[in-house]
Design an enzyme around this catalytic site. Structure first.
Site, PDB file in Angstrom:
ATOM      1  N   GLY A  90       0.920  -1.062   0.127  1.00  0.00           N
ATOM      2  CA  GLY A  90      -0.087  -0.257   0.191  1.00  0.00           C
ATOM      3  C   GLY A  90       0.936   1.335   0.150  1.00  0.00           C
ATOM      4  CG  ASN A 145       4.204   3.519  -8.368  1.00  0.00           C
ATOM      5  OD1 ASN A 145       3.453   2.850  -9.056  1.00  0.00           O
ATOM      6  ND2 ASN A 145       4.349   2.661  -7.261  1.00  0.00           N
ATOM      7  CB  CYS A 148       1.330   0.575  -7.113  1.00  0.00           C
ATOM      8  SG  CYS A 148       0.787  -0.463  -5.572  1.00  0.00           S
ATOM      9  CB  THR A 214       2.643  -6.680  -8.769  1.00  0.00           C
ATOM     10  OG1 THR A 214       2.117  -5.617  -8.240  1.00  0.00           O
ATOM     11  CG2 THR A 214       4.040  -6.848  -7.839  1.00  0.00           C
TER      12      THR A 214
END
Length: 598
Positions: A90, A145, A148, A214
């Site tokens: 998170g 990022n 995520c 991921t």
């Protein structure tokens, strides 16, 4: 070793590699990098990897945000199949102010050989602009990022799934910053056409790309309890990393390279485990390759040798001395033998075992002594995790291996639920983690423990007694118990040495006042201290004032840990992961590596 000021820019380095690889692949050195959120998540580990693992050309930080983010409650990492991981951290991070201070101090103390790629996360262009302006002065490159899959709404893949949103963010950053260092965009694989997103951010002003983050989010179900492991607002779903995403990662790298052409620097990652995997990423179009989840399957002490072996194998494959035969869903290395394979743990390192509560005895209104069925060999310096599905997990020291006993004090949601257990209830245990404390040969030993830190002492006292050591044990407690009630573990510990329990009686750490006034120490004496960090620091200073050498003072550094297998880096103490090396560190080591603690 190349000094910071002598290095070409990160973009120039990767572009140069790229040109050489296309013209003469047999001459091209393999470039390896860490990935965001794994291993190099703390300054101490960045410094250690820079010094000890020269085969890493790039070191990547965790993703930092403007404000501190506590992330999701544990468990946040799981391994349901060997080598296949789920995660839902998170975006836990200390925030911009603390992270900047840490990286500035790192740069002041270390001239980094490797390139430092700083990862940043935000939910709007303005915050990204603030972050980029702030971190541009402490990095060699910035990674945004956009990928995520388990972050809050507006973050991560919420941006990267839409080429229009992603490109507008990059364009806004370029228009509102005078960025010195190259800007890399980390892409999510959870899109129909990653090539379109890649091309859009490059056209908007990005300097390079990173792929992939991921896959998912997926539900990760424990095979023993049959329940979801991770806890978050997604109902327990989390990103998937490790071997099972390698095929998708290679596919994405190929699609990106085809979409953006040959000139764009591209860092590929996702399930790379062995040198043959790294070679496959480079053959697919990557200029550098990230090693991530696999580091959670290798002991920290072996990371330098492992990474070196991966790089050597990849170089051999790319030079044509071995056939890659790289099947993207292959689970075993295709070449006959690779040294790195012998260093990779092949079994699950995060497997839970179900235990039943045999008894619970309340020591006071908030502290329970809980005995489980079965047993688990766990020595001083080691620890386990206790997990209650749907509630959470935390690390705990084992008070006794047989009967299998824990001492738990209510400090939060998980410990409160554990203290509320009754006989017949189930609890899930994983571990043990960390190395056992090496007991020095000594005539005298002084053991000082605060609160439930007493749980660490039984194994230690037994081993000291076996070598004929004179043992003095002092414990402090904040508990209010009836007069005449034995102290925690008093019966077990007093059989090995002189035992004294000192209640605080409203004076925090009153046991240390008792030590100062009533306990004489000879030199040399080995001193073992367990308790809160401020408690231990004060006790250590007291021992130093008595003439006890810093190398004879051992402190149990029970740092925050999320995974226990060396992946998250959260439990690092200086440059050592306590989940690998054990919790005990000597004062002289801490003085060198963690002076801020002391």
């Amino acid at each position: 070793m190349m000094h910071d000021s002598m290095k070409p820019s990160l973009k120039a380095y990767l572009t140069g590699r790229h040109e050489r690889s296309r013209n003469a692949p047999h001459e091209t050195p393999v470039a390896l990098t860490t990935v965001s959120g794994v291993a190099t998540t703390q300054p101490g580990l960045i410094a250690w990897c820079d010094r000890e693992i020269p085969d890493f050309a790039i070191l990547t930080t965790k993703s930092f945000q403007v404000a501190p983010n506590p992330g999701n409650p544990e468990p946040v990492i799981c391994e349901t199949i060997p080598g296949n991981f789920g995660n839902s951290v998170g975006l836990r991070n200390p925030g911009m102010t603390v992270a900047l201070e840490q990286l500035r101090e790192l740069r002041k103390r270390h001239s980094l050989r490797a390139y430092l790629l700083v990862s940043l996360s935000a939910s709007n262009p303005d915050d990204f602009i603030t972050l980029v302006k702030a971190f541009d002065g402490v990095c060699d490159g910035i990674e945004l990022n956009f990928s995520c899959p388990h972050a809050s709404s507006g973050y991560g893949s919420s941006i990267g799934c839409d080429p229009h949103i992603a490109s507008s963010y990059v364009r806004a950053i370029r228009e509102n910053t005078a960025l010195i260092h190259p800007l890399f965009i980390k892409l999510t694989p959870n899109v129909e056409d990653i090539g379109i997103v890649a091309r859009s951010v490059m056209e908007a002003g990005a300097d390079g790309l990173t792929a992939i983050n991921t896959v998912g989010p997926w539900m990760h179900t424990d095979p023993v309890s049959g329940t979801p492991i991770l806890q978050n607002a997604l109902g327990g779903k989390g990103g998937a990393s490790g071997k099972w995403v390698r095929a998708r990662a290679l596919e994405c790298v190929r699609e990106i390279r085809q979409a953006v052409g040959q000139h764009v620097p591209l860092i590929g990652m996702g399930g790379a485990t062995y040198g043959t995997d790294v070679a496959a990423f480079i053959e697919a179009g990557a200029d550098a390759v990230g090693l991530g989840s696999v580091l959670g399957r290798v002991e920290q002490a072996a990371w330098p040798m492992f990474v070196s072996s991966v790089r050597q194998t990849a170089t051999t494959v790319l030079a044509g001395k071995q056939s890659a035969h790289q099947s993207t869903n292959q689970s075993t290395p295709p070449v006959q033998h690779m040294p790195e394979k012998d260093m990779v743990r092949q079994e699950r390192g995060m497997a839970y075992v179900r235990h039943i509560v045999l008894s619970k005895v309340m020591y006071d209104e908030a502290t329970a002594v809980i005995t489980l069925d079965g047993h688990l060999e766990c020595q001083s310096g080691q620890f386990t995790f206790l997990w209650l599905p749907g509630i959470g997990e935390k690390p705990f020291s084992v008070a006794e291996s047989e009967p299998f006993t824990f001492i738990i004090k209510v400090r939060g949601k998980v410990s409160a639920a554990l203290v509320a257990l009754e006989s017949g209830d189930s609890v899930y245990v994983r571990g043990v983690y960390g190395a056992s404390l090496t007991i020095p040969r000594t005539d005298d030993a002084l053991l000082i423990a605060g609160g439930t830190g007493v749980a660490v002492l039984p194994d230690m006292t037994r081993r000291l007694a076996q070598q004929g050591t004179r043992i003095r044990i002092l414990t402090g407690t904040t508990s209010t118990v009836s007069k005449g009630t034995p102290a925690l573990l008093e019966a077990e510990l007093s059989q090995y040495g002189e035992f004294t329990c000192v209640p605080d009686d409203g004076v925090p750490a009153r046991v240390l006042d008792y030590v100062e006034k009533h306990v004489e120490t000879s030199v040399p004496t080995e001193v073992f201290i367990i308790g809160p960090e401020k408690f231990m620091a004060r006790a250590a200073r007291l021992m130093l004032s008595r003439g006890i050498g810093a190398e004879h003072i051992h402190l149990s550094m029970e740092k925050l840990t999320l995974c226990g297998i060396g992946m998250c880096g959260a439990c690092v103490c200086g440059e050592r992961l306590t989940c690998q090396y054990g919790t005990f560190m000597t004062y002289d080591y801490l003085l060198k590596e963690m002076p801020e603690f002391l």
